[in-house]
Design a protein around this motif. Structure first.
Motif, PDB file in Angstrom:
ATOM      1  N   ALA A   1     -12.402   9.151  -6.446  1.00  0.00           N
ATOM      2  CA  ALA A   1     -11.580   8.505  -6.965  1.00  0.00           C
ATOM      3  C   ALA A   1     -11.766   6.831  -5.403  1.00  0.00           C
ATOM      4  O   ALA A   1     -10.730   6.140  -6.069  1.00  0.00           O
ATOM      5  N   ARG A   2     -12.866   7.167  -5.207  1.00  0.00           N
ATOM      6  CA  ARG A   2     -13.430   5.353  -3.951  1.00  0.00           C
ATOM      7  C   ARG A   2     -13.661   4.566  -5.986  1.00  0.00           C
ATOM      8  O   ARG A   2     -13.223   3.582  -5.538  1.00  0.00           O
ATOM      9  N   ALA A   3     -14.454   4.633  -6.848  1.00  0.00           N
ATOM     10  CA  ALA A   3     -13.953   4.460  -7.751  1.00  0.00           C
ATOM     11  C   ALA A   3     -13.371   3.785  -8.711  1.00  0.00           C
ATOM     12  O   ALA A   3     -13.206   2.642  -9.767  1.00  0.00           O
ATOM     13  N   PHE A   4     -11.922   4.397  -8.432  1.00  0.00           N
ATOM     14  CA  PHE A   4     -10.352   3.554  -9.051  1.00  0.00           C
ATOM     15  C   PHE A   4     -10.411   2.446  -8.572  1.00  0.00           C
ATOM     16  O   PHE A   4      -9.624   1.993  -7.044  1.00  0.00           O
ATOM     17  N   PRO A   5      -9.879   1.124  -9.416  1.00  0.00           N
ATOM     18  CA  PRO A   5      -9.009   0.190  -8.172  1.00  0.00           C
ATOM     19  C   PRO A   5      -7.907   0.417  -7.935  1.00  0.00           C
ATOM     20  O   PRO A   5      -6.482   1.361  -7.646  1.00  0.00           O
ATOM     21  N   GLY A   6      -8.032   0.030  -6.189  1.00  0.00           N
ATOM     22  CA  GLY A   6      -7.153  -0.756  -5.199  1.00  0.00           C
ATOM     23  C   GLY A   6      -7.197   0.888  -4.306  1.00  0.00           C
ATOM     24  O   GLY A   6      -6.361   0.972  -3.079  1.00  0.00           O
ATOM     25  N   HIS A   7      -8.510   1.645  -4.592  1.00  0.00           N
ATOM     26  CA  HIS A   7      -8.560   2.456  -3.452  1.00  0.00           C
ATOM     27  C   HIS A   7      -8.808   2.109  -2.713  1.00  0.00           C
ATOM     28  O   HIS A   7      -9.532   2.147  -2.688  1.00  0.00           O
ATOM     29  N   LEU A   8      -8.243   2.873  -1.292  1.00  0.00           N
ATOM     30  CA  LEU A   8      -8.055   1.566   0.279  1.00  0.00           C
ATOM     31  C   LEU A   8      -8.873   3.416   1.353  1.00  0.00           C
ATOM     32  O   LEU A   8      -9.217   2.616   2.369  1.00  0.00           O
ATOM     33  N   GLY A   9      -8.956   4.193   0.470  1.00  0.00           N
ATOM     34  CA  GLY A   9      -9.408   4.773   1.354  1.00  0.00           C
ATOM     35  C   GLY A   9      -8.640   6.234   1.907  1.00  0.00           C
ATOM     36  O   GLY A   9      -7.681   6.933   0.994  1.00  0.00           O
TER      37      GLY A   9
ATOM     38  N   ALA B   1      -5.169   6.212   0.276  1.00  0.00           N
ATOM     39  CA  ALA B   1      -4.220   5.190   0.404  1.00  0.00           C
ATOM     40  C   ALA B   1      -4.853   4.616  -1.028  1.00  0.00           C
ATOM     41  O   ALA B   1      -6.123   4.394  -1.382  1.00  0.00           O
ATOM     42  N   PHE B   2      -3.746   3.981  -2.110  1.00  0.00           N
ATOM     43  CA  PHE B   2      -3.833   2.775  -2.797  1.00  0.00           C
ATOM     44  C   PHE B   2      -3.338   1.430  -2.522  1.00  0.00           C
ATOM     45  O   PHE B   2      -2.082   2.101  -2.024  1.00  0.00           O
TER      46      PHE B   2
ATOM     47  N   ALA C   1       0.968  -1.092  -0.136  1.00  0.00           N
ATOM     48  CA  ALA C   1      -0.148  -0.197   0.144  1.00  0.00           C
ATOM     49  C   ALA C   1       1.308   1.069  -0.092  1.00  0.00           C
ATOM     50  O   ALA C   1       1.742   1.198   0.373  1.00  0.00           O
ATOM     51  N   VAL C   2       0.563   2.052  -0.957  1.00  0.00           N
ATOM     52  CA  VAL C   2       1.504   3.777  -1.103  1.00  0.00           C
ATOM     53  C   VAL C   2       0.083   4.637  -0.436  1.00  0.00           C
ATOM     54  O   VAL C   2      -1.139   4.778  -0.477  1.00  0.00           O
ATOM     55  N   THR C   3       0.942   5.371   0.643  1.00  0.00           N
ATOM     56  CA  THR C   3      -0.278   6.001   1.376  1.00  0.00           C
ATOM     57  C   THR C   3       0.259   7.821   0.708  1.00  0.00           C
ATOM     58  O   THR C   3       1.462   8.285   0.781  1.00  0.00           O
ATOM     59  N   VAL C   4      -0.872   8.666   0.962  1.00  0.00           N
ATOM     60  CA  VAL C   4       0.382  10.222   0.507  1.00  0.00           C
ATOM     61  C   VAL C   4      -0.408  11.194   1.339  1.00  0.00           C
ATOM     62  O   VAL C   4      -1.732  11.291   1.658  1.00  0.00           O
ATOM     63  N   LEU C   5       0.330  12.121   2.008  1.00  0.00           N
ATOM     64  CA  LEU C   5       0.110  13.452   2.844  1.00  0.00           C
ATOM     65  C   LEU C   5      -0.330  14.519   1.263  1.00  0.00           C
ATOM     66  O   LEU C   5       1.220  14.343   0.735  1.00  0.00           O
ATOM     67  N   VAL C   6      -1.592  15.042   1.322  1.00  0.00           N
ATOM     68  CA  VAL C   6      -0.991  16.420   0.959  1.00  0.00           C
ATOM     69  C   VAL C   6      -1.771  17.958   1.317  1.00  0.00           C
ATOM     70  O   VAL C   6      -2.560  17.431   2.370  1.00  0.00           O
ATOM     71  N   THR C   7      -1.255  18.384   1.207  1.00  0.00           N
ATOM     72  CA  THR C   7      -1.163  19.969   2.252  1.00  0.00           C
ATOM     73  C   THR C   7      -1.902  21.076   1.092  1.00  0.00           C
ATOM     74  O   THR C   7      -0.903  21.297   0.267  1.00  0.00           O
ATOM     75  N   ARG C   8      -2.496  21.394   1.276  1.00  0.00           N
ATOM     76  CA  ARG C   8      -3.360  22.393   0.617  1.00  0.00           C
ATOM     77  C   ARG C   8      -3.544  23.681   1.467  1.00  0.00           C
ATOM     78  O   ARG C   8      -4.563  23.101   2.411  1.00  0.00           O
TER      79      ARG C   8
END
Length: 191
Positions: free
Chosen positions: A40-48, A70-71, A12-19
């Protein structure tokens, strides 16, 4: 927003975005980000994914939001990041954003024990070595700082103590444990 799946995903890959939202655009900013997460939930591999709202209501961080998602694999993340759907939502978010977004991948704890050219050790070994580092570190930090910080409010005290533990684990304890347990974490192929 959705919460991560309970099923383990070792890659799994987790991403942190700051805006930072523009003043007066907070509601539109939040809405567009929530809709992008829903897409993004509709995309394969989306974990939340979820949004962390600003803690401070005044000052420069009053409009600073963090989005974590995360994906299950790097490939699925890349598919989302390069998709027309994401580009469309970024076009919706950008007019409500003050600063260019910063983002970074958040590795798991196994990267504390990474050795160049070696695969990540099994998670159970990472968990055990992490506990071996954190348990005495927490005990020492609490023993040394409990009395001097006794008059501090609870939350600032916890923030300071956990920050010290993370710094010690990242730059002192984990590198030491990696060297000390290298043969066990990364056994040779003949072993």
């Amino acid at each position: 927003m959705s919460t991560p799946s309970a099923k383990p995903h070792p890659n799994a890959v987790t991403v942190l975005v700051t805006r930072r939202a523009l003043p007066g655009h907070e509601a539109e900013f939040v809405s567009a980000n929530e809709q992008m997460t829903a897409a993004a939930r509709a995309f394969p591999g989306h974990l939340g994914g979820y949004m962390v709202h600003p803690v401070n209501r005044e000052g420069p961080d009053a409009r600073l939001y963090h989005i974590v998602f995360a994906f299950d694999t790097q490939e699925h993340l890349r598919n989302w990041q390069q998709s027309a759907e994401r580009a469309r939502w970024m076009a919706e978010i950008t007019p409500h954003t003050e600063t260019e977004s910063g983002h970074r991948l958040i590795p798991g704890l196994e990267h504390w024990y990474a050795m160049p050219g070696a695969p990540s050790p099994p998670r159970w070994k990472v968990a055990l070595v992490t506990w071996l580092g954190i348990c005495p570190t927490v005990w020492v930090v609490l023993t040394l700082l409990s009395a001097p910080l006794a008059h501090w409010p609870s939350f600032p005290r916890v923030m300071l103590l956990t920050a010290l533990i993370v710094v010690l684990m990242t730059w002192v304890i984990a590198p030491f444990l990696t060297r000390r347990f290298a043969r066990w974490l990364y056994p040779s192929p003949s072993a």
